[in-house]
Design a protein around this motif. Structure first.
Motif, PDB file in Angstrom:
ATOM      1  N   VAL A   1       0.902  -1.248   0.031  1.00 33.80           N
ATOM      2  CA  VAL A   1      -0.055   0.068  -0.188  1.00 33.80           C
ATOM      3  C   VAL A   1       0.858   1.360   0.126  1.00 33.80           C
ATOM      4  O   VAL A   1       1.533   1.621   0.900  1.00 33.80           O
ATOM      5  N   CYS A   2       0.861   2.069  -0.832  1.00 36.02           N
ATOM      6  CA  CYS A   2       1.598   3.385  -1.192  1.00 36.02           C
ATOM      7  C   CYS A   2       0.830   4.538  -0.794  1.00 36.02           C
ATOM      8  O   CYS A   2      -0.256   4.769  -1.669  1.00 36.02           O
ATOM      9  N   GLY A   3       0.880   5.091   0.301  1.00 37.27           N
ATOM     10  CA  GLY A   3       0.117   6.337   0.697  1.00 37.27           C
ATOM     11  C   GLY A   3      -0.994   5.921   1.406  1.00 37.27           C
ATOM     12  O   GLY A   3      -0.749   5.214   2.457  1.00 37.27           O
ATOM     13  N   GLY A   4      -2.234   6.502   1.252  1.00 41.12           N
ATOM     14  CA  GLY A   4      -3.593   6.052   1.600  1.00 41.12           C
ATOM     15  C   GLY A   4      -3.803   6.843   3.002  1.00 41.12           C
ATOM     16  O   GLY A   4      -5.063   6.485   3.552  1.00 41.12           O
ATOM     17  N   LEU A   5      -2.940   7.789   3.444  1.00 37.82           N
ATOM     18  CA  LEU A   5      -3.287   8.612   4.365  1.00 37.82           C
ATOM     19  C   LEU A   5      -4.617   9.420   4.251  1.00 37.82           C
ATOM     20  O   LEU A   5      -5.380   9.853   5.109  1.00 37.82           O
ATOM     21  N   GLY A   6      -4.654   9.809   2.869  1.00 34.19           N
ATOM     22  CA  GLY A   6      -5.798  10.893   2.594  1.00 34.19           C
ATOM     23  C   GLY A   6      -5.265  12.054   2.427  1.00 34.19           C
ATOM     24  O   GLY A   6      -5.144  12.676   3.646  1.00 34.19           O
ATOM     25  N   ALA A   7      -5.209  12.820   1.307  1.00 35.46           N
ATOM     26  CA  ALA A   7      -4.457  14.249   1.247  1.00 35.46           C
ATOM     27  C   ALA A   7      -5.448  15.073   2.125  1.00 35.46           C
ATOM     28  O   ALA A   7      -5.027  15.838   2.689  1.00 35.46           O
ATOM     29  N   ASP A   8      -6.965  14.919   1.709  1.00 30.92           N
ATOM     30  CA  ASP A   8      -7.651  15.991   2.452  1.00 30.92           C
ATOM     31  C   ASP A   8      -7.733  15.705   3.908  1.00 30.92           C
ATOM     32  O   ASP A   8      -7.958  16.721   4.767  1.00 30.92           O
ATOM     33  N   THR A   9      -7.437  14.405   4.196  1.00 34.21           N
ATOM     34  CA  THR A   9      -7.828  14.187   5.756  1.00 34.21           C
ATOM     35  C   THR A   9      -6.347  14.738   6.348  1.00 34.21           C
ATOM     36  O   THR A   9      -6.597  15.235   7.384  1.00 34.21           O
ATOM     37  N   VAL A  10      -5.306  14.461   5.950  1.00 38.10           N
ATOM     38  CA  VAL A  10      -3.944  14.993   6.338  1.00 38.10           C
ATOM     39  C   VAL A  10      -4.024  16.401   6.421  1.00 38.10           C
ATOM     40  O   VAL A  10      -3.593  17.000   7.365  1.00 38.10           O
ATOM     41  N   SER A  11      -4.713  17.031   5.334  1.00 39.68           N
ATOM     42  CA  SER A  11      -4.553  18.684   5.328  1.00 39.68           C
ATOM     43  C   SER A  11      -5.394  19.149   6.320  1.00 39.68           C
ATOM     44  O   SER A  11      -5.276  20.401   6.922  1.00 39.68           O
ATOM     45  N   ALA A  12      -6.537  18.587   6.942  1.00 36.98           N
ATOM     46  CA  ALA A  12      -7.344  18.903   8.123  1.00 36.98           C
ATOM     47  C   ALA A  12      -7.077  18.515   9.249  1.00 36.98           C
ATOM     48  O   ALA A  12      -7.367  18.860  10.265  1.00 36.98           O
ATOM     49  N   MET A  13      -5.808  17.581   9.251  1.00 37.58           N
ATOM     50  CA  MET A  13      -5.689  16.906  10.689  1.00 37.58           C
ATOM     51  C   MET A  13      -4.643  17.902  11.629  1.00 37.58           C
ATOM     52  O   MET A  13      -3.656  18.730  10.886  1.00 37.58           O
ATOM     53  N   GLU A  14      -4.679  17.816  12.994  1.00 40.74           N
ATOM     54  CA  GLU A  14      -3.842  18.645  13.836  1.00 40.74           C
ATOM     55  C   GLU A  14      -2.280  17.762  13.611  1.00 40.74           C
ATOM     56  O   GLU A  14      -2.363  16.330  13.481  1.00 40.74           O
ATOM     57  N   PRO A  15      -1.325  18.350  14.106  1.00 44.49           N
ATOM     58  CA  PRO A  15      -0.127  17.515  13.932  1.00 44.49           C
ATOM     59  C   PRO A  15       0.415  16.500  15.040  1.00 44.49           C
ATOM     60  O   PRO A  15       0.704  15.205  14.136  1.00 44.49           O
ATOM     61  N   LEU A  16      -0.595  16.626  16.026  1.00 48.89           N
ATOM     62  CA  LEU A  16      -0.458  15.388  16.947  1.00 48.89           C
ATOM     63  C   LEU A  16      -1.118  14.188  16.230  1.00 48.89           C
ATOM     64  O   LEU A  16      -0.622  13.043  16.396  1.00 48.89           O
ATOM     65  N   ALA A  17      -2.209  14.462  15.701  1.00 50.80           N
ATOM     66  CA  ALA A  17      -3.141  13.263  15.069  1.00 50.80           C
ATOM     67  C   ALA A  17      -2.247  12.809  14.015  1.00 50.80           C
ATOM     68  O   ALA A  17      -2.296  11.462  13.961  1.00 50.80           O
ATOM     69  N   ILE A  18      -1.606  13.464  13.341  1.00 53.50           N
ATOM     70  CA  ILE A  18      -0.905  12.975  12.224  1.00 53.50           C
ATOM     71  C   ILE A  18       0.371  12.049  12.577  1.00 53.50           C
ATOM     72  O   ILE A  18       0.553  11.173  12.287  1.00 53.50           O
ATOM     73  N   HIS A  19       0.972  12.375  13.470  1.00 56.82           N
ATOM     74  CA  HIS A  19       2.048  11.840  14.077  1.00 56.82           C
ATOM     75  C   HIS A  19       1.670  10.301  14.632  1.00 56.82           C
ATOM     76  O   HIS A  19       2.404   9.565  14.525  1.00 56.82           O
ATOM     77  N   ARG A  20       0.380  10.415  15.453  1.00 52.53           N
ATOM     78  CA  ARG A  20       0.055   9.304  15.950  1.00 52.53           C
ATOM     79  C   ARG A  20      -0.276   8.215  15.060  1.00 52.53           C
ATOM     80  O   ARG A  20      -0.333   7.012  15.058  1.00 52.53           O
TER      81      ARG A  20
END
Length: 228
Positions: free
Chosen positions: A168-187
């Motif tokens: 699986v290459c990627g898959g975090l979701g560009a729109d999702t990541v764009s709206a997430m707080e840094p700590l949530a991205i880290h976790r």
């Protein structure tokens, strides 16, 4: 700064145990790329050689193992220029993944020692290089024997269902990541690293993080680099 390793990238893509996480983020908005490399202007993108030089600088800043070059809009002459520049500029320990739309582009890339994998669209299919299906569905990618699939979202679910068949290459979701707080991205990224153990998952958004979301991009890169 870590030394790039195409072998580490390829190990994860082939669902072997990579020594460390690897990054697959092919679509960084040009303005965000310019912010990352601390240079700006149309001269960074106006020729195939300048484009490669810019992407080499971007790899240095992101600490990715490989460089991703998008050849889809290039004529064959410009593609030849791009590959020549890649062979000259890309470090020996690294390599490039080239995104191709036609089989002629794939065939040209297959002859280049700088190219370690192909990201294919439409009906492209290399027979001598690792292959990442960039479009269509994950089931199509599995059926055609692709090594990886560029997932636009739902990395965790995709990995759980298909992670024994392809990467699986990627898959975090560009729109999702764009709206997430840094700590949530880290976790979230750390959880994927812990779950996949650098096998069969390549970190990335699965699209293009919004131009306005620079903090989100560097948060994703930051946790990747911390583990890298």
């Amino acid at each position: 700064m870590s030394i790039p390793s195409k072998d580490n990238f390829l190990a994860s893509l082939r669902r072997e145990n990579g020594a460390r996480p690897t990054l697959f983020e092919p679509f960084i908005h040009p303005r965000l790329a310019e912010q990352l490399i601390w240079r700006r202007g149309p001269q960074l993108w106006d020729t195939p050689a300048h484009y490669v030089d810019t992407m080499v600088s971007l790899r240095e800043r992101t600490q990715a193992d490989i460089i991703i070059l998008d050849a889809r809009e290039y004529c064959m002459h410009s593609l030849f220029e791009m590959l020549h520049a890649a062979e000259t500029m890309i470090p020996e320990t690294s390599g490039c993944v080239v995104l191709c739309r036609t089989q002629a582009q794939v065939s040209e890339c297959a002859h280049s020692p700088a190219v370690c994998a192909i990201g294919g669209y439409e009906d492209t299919r290399p027979y001598c290089l690792p292959f990442i299906r960039m479009d269509k569905t994950v089931t199509h990618a599995v059926m055609e024997g692709a090594h990886g699939w560029f997932a636009p979202s739902d990395a965790e679910a995709c990995y759980a269902q298909y992670g024994t068949s392809l990467s699986v290459c990627g898959g975090l979701g560009a729109d999702t990541v764009s709206a997430m707080e840094p700590l949530a991205i880290h976790r979230r990224v750390q959880s994927l690293i812990d779950t996949t153990q650098n096998r069969g998952y390549l970190i990335g958004s699965g699209g293009e993080i919004a131009e306005s979301a620079y903090l989100s991009l560097i948060s994703m890169l930051g946790i990747y680099i911390r583990n890298h």
